[in-house]
Design an enzyme around this catalytic site. Structure first.
Site, PDB file in Angstrom:
ATOM      1  N   HIS A  33       0.854  -1.190   0.000  1.00  0.00           N
ATOM      2  CA  HIS A  33       0.000   0.000   0.000  1.00  0.00           C
ATOM      3  C   HIS A  33       0.888   1.236   0.000  1.00  0.00           C
ATOM      4  O   HIS A  33       2.113   1.134  -0.180  1.00  0.00           O
ATOM      5  CB  HIS A  33      -0.965  -0.011   1.188  1.00  0.00           C
ATOM      6  CG  HIS A  33      -0.295  -0.295   2.511  1.00  0.00           C
ATOM      7  ND1 HIS A  33       0.643   0.545   3.069  1.00  0.00           N
ATOM      8  CD2 HIS A  33      -0.436  -1.337   3.378  1.00  0.00           C
ATOM      9  CE1 HIS A  33       1.045   0.060   4.230  1.00  0.00           C
ATOM     10  NE2 HIS A  33       0.424  -1.081   4.440  1.00  0.00           N
ATOM     11  N   HIS A  36       4.058   1.207   2.076  1.00  0.00           N
ATOM     12  CA  HIS A  36       5.186   0.505   1.461  1.00  0.00           C
ATOM     13  C   HIS A  36       5.813   1.345   0.348  1.00  0.00           C
ATOM     14  O   HIS A  36       7.035   1.365   0.178  1.00  0.00           O
ATOM     15  CB  HIS A  36       4.727  -0.842   0.885  1.00  0.00           C
ATOM     16  CG  HIS A  36       4.223  -1.806   1.913  1.00  0.00           C
ATOM     17  ND1 HIS A  36       2.883  -2.100   2.052  1.00  0.00           N
ATOM     18  CD2 HIS A  36       4.880  -2.544   2.844  1.00  0.00           C
ATOM     19  CE1 HIS A  36       2.737  -2.990   3.023  1.00  0.00           C
ATOM     20  NE2 HIS A  36       3.918  -3.269   3.525  1.00  0.00           N
ATOM     21  N   ASP A 149       5.522  -0.027  12.917  1.00  0.00           N
ATOM     22  CA  ASP A 149       5.877  -1.201  13.720  1.00  0.00           C
ATOM     23  C   ASP A 149       7.077  -0.835  14.585  1.00  0.00           C
ATOM     24  O   ASP A 149       8.198  -1.312  14.377  1.00  0.00           O
ATOM     25  CB  ASP A 149       6.193  -2.381  12.817  1.00  0.00           C
ATOM     26  CG  ASP A 149       4.985  -2.806  11.996  1.00  0.00           C
ATOM     27  OD1 ASP A 149       3.980  -3.237  12.598  1.00  0.00           O
ATOM     28  OD2 ASP A 149       5.036  -2.686  10.755  1.00  0.00           O
TER      29      ASP A 149
END
Length: 286
Positions: A33, A36, A149
């Protein structure tokens, strides 16, 4: 530009040998998406050539998690890699990455047993194992990971430092949709109502950040006001954790505290587990 696609180790070795200059690497599990895309663009700015991997790693999924239904969209992913100018895509099968059941793996240690690791036992062991394998196979100069993350990024930095892996780790800023929801491959699981509830995660982080001048206690209290309301929504947000941690170790911080911190949150809406975080800086007076 059409990237070279390597599906086996031999194909990867051949493709890697043809790279001229420095190489930046973006490991992914596919279902690419805009987040990325931003990492691939960052990688392009950091090196002469860019490699992307697409592999859904079974080692980092628990027995009751979504490995079987995790989105696999290789054709679309390859189109995105081409559009963003990636030079090389490594898209191995499970048998290529794990010809035999691995006997020696990475142990994430105490840092992998807190926060997200407490909710997903063994997750970070599997993540670090595949990242180290990929770094050894691709041999990049730079590897780029998303700051969404945050615990994963911190643990990869720790692994690279502890094991003397010759690669620079770079974090890319979290990309959000217009309503504030952090981009995730799992967002496609959400129904319209579930998505509306899921927005409480980013709203809680914003509320906490807005209260940061009041110190750590004020941050947690402000975020909890939003999360408590979401817990009674239809459908509800089932909170996994809300923590304020040191960004390098992911140990909890307590007042009085000055310095950088990460406010991290995770919850489940329906069957979908979502995470988010925001970096904070507490001045001396807090």
């Amino acid at each position: 530009m059409t990237p070279t696609i390597a599906r086996t180790r031999d194909e990867l070795i051949e493709a890697r040998s043809g790279v001229k200059g420095t190489l930046a690497f973006v490991p992914t599990m596919g279902a690419l998406h805009e987040g990325h895309r931003s990492l691939i663009r960052l990688a392009r700015r950091r090196a002469d050539a860019v490699a992307v991997s697409i592999f859904v790693n079974p080692l980092q999924f628990g027995p009751d998690e979504d490995f079987g239904r995790y989105p696999r969209t290789l054709a679309a992913d390859l189109d995105i890699c081409a559009a963003e100018g990636a030079d090389l895509v490594f898209a191995p099968s499970r048998s290529v990455m794990y010809p035999d059941d691995p006997q020696v793996t990475i142990k994430s240690g105490p840092m992998g047993e807190v926060v997200e690791g407490a909710s997903r036992p063994g997750h970070f062991d599997g993540m670090l194992t595949v990242v180290l394998k990929l770094l050894n196979l691709v041999r990049p100069d730079v590897a780029v990971f998303g700051e969404k993350d945050a615990q994963q990024l911190a643990m990869i930095r720790r692994m690279v430092a502890d094991l003397n892996v010759p690669v620079e780790i770079v974090g890319g800023p979290t990309v959000r949709e217009s309503d504030g929801l952090a981009l995730s491959s799992r967002n496609r699981y959400l129904s319209e109502d579930e998505r509306r509830t899921a927005l409480a995660l980013s709203r809680a982080l914003r509320a906490g950040a807005d209260a940061s001048l009041g110190g750590p206690g004020a941050v947690i209290a402000a975020a909890n006001v939003v999360l408590d309301k979401a817990a009674t929504a239809d459908p509800p947000l089932l909170l996994d954790y809300l923590v304020l941690v040191d960004p390098a170790t992911f140990t909890a911080i307590t007042p009085p505290y000055a310095g950088p911190a990460v406010l991290a949150v995770a919850g489940r809406v329906g069957a979908t587990h979502l995470i988010d975080n925001v970096p904070l800086q507490f001045p001396e007076e807090s």
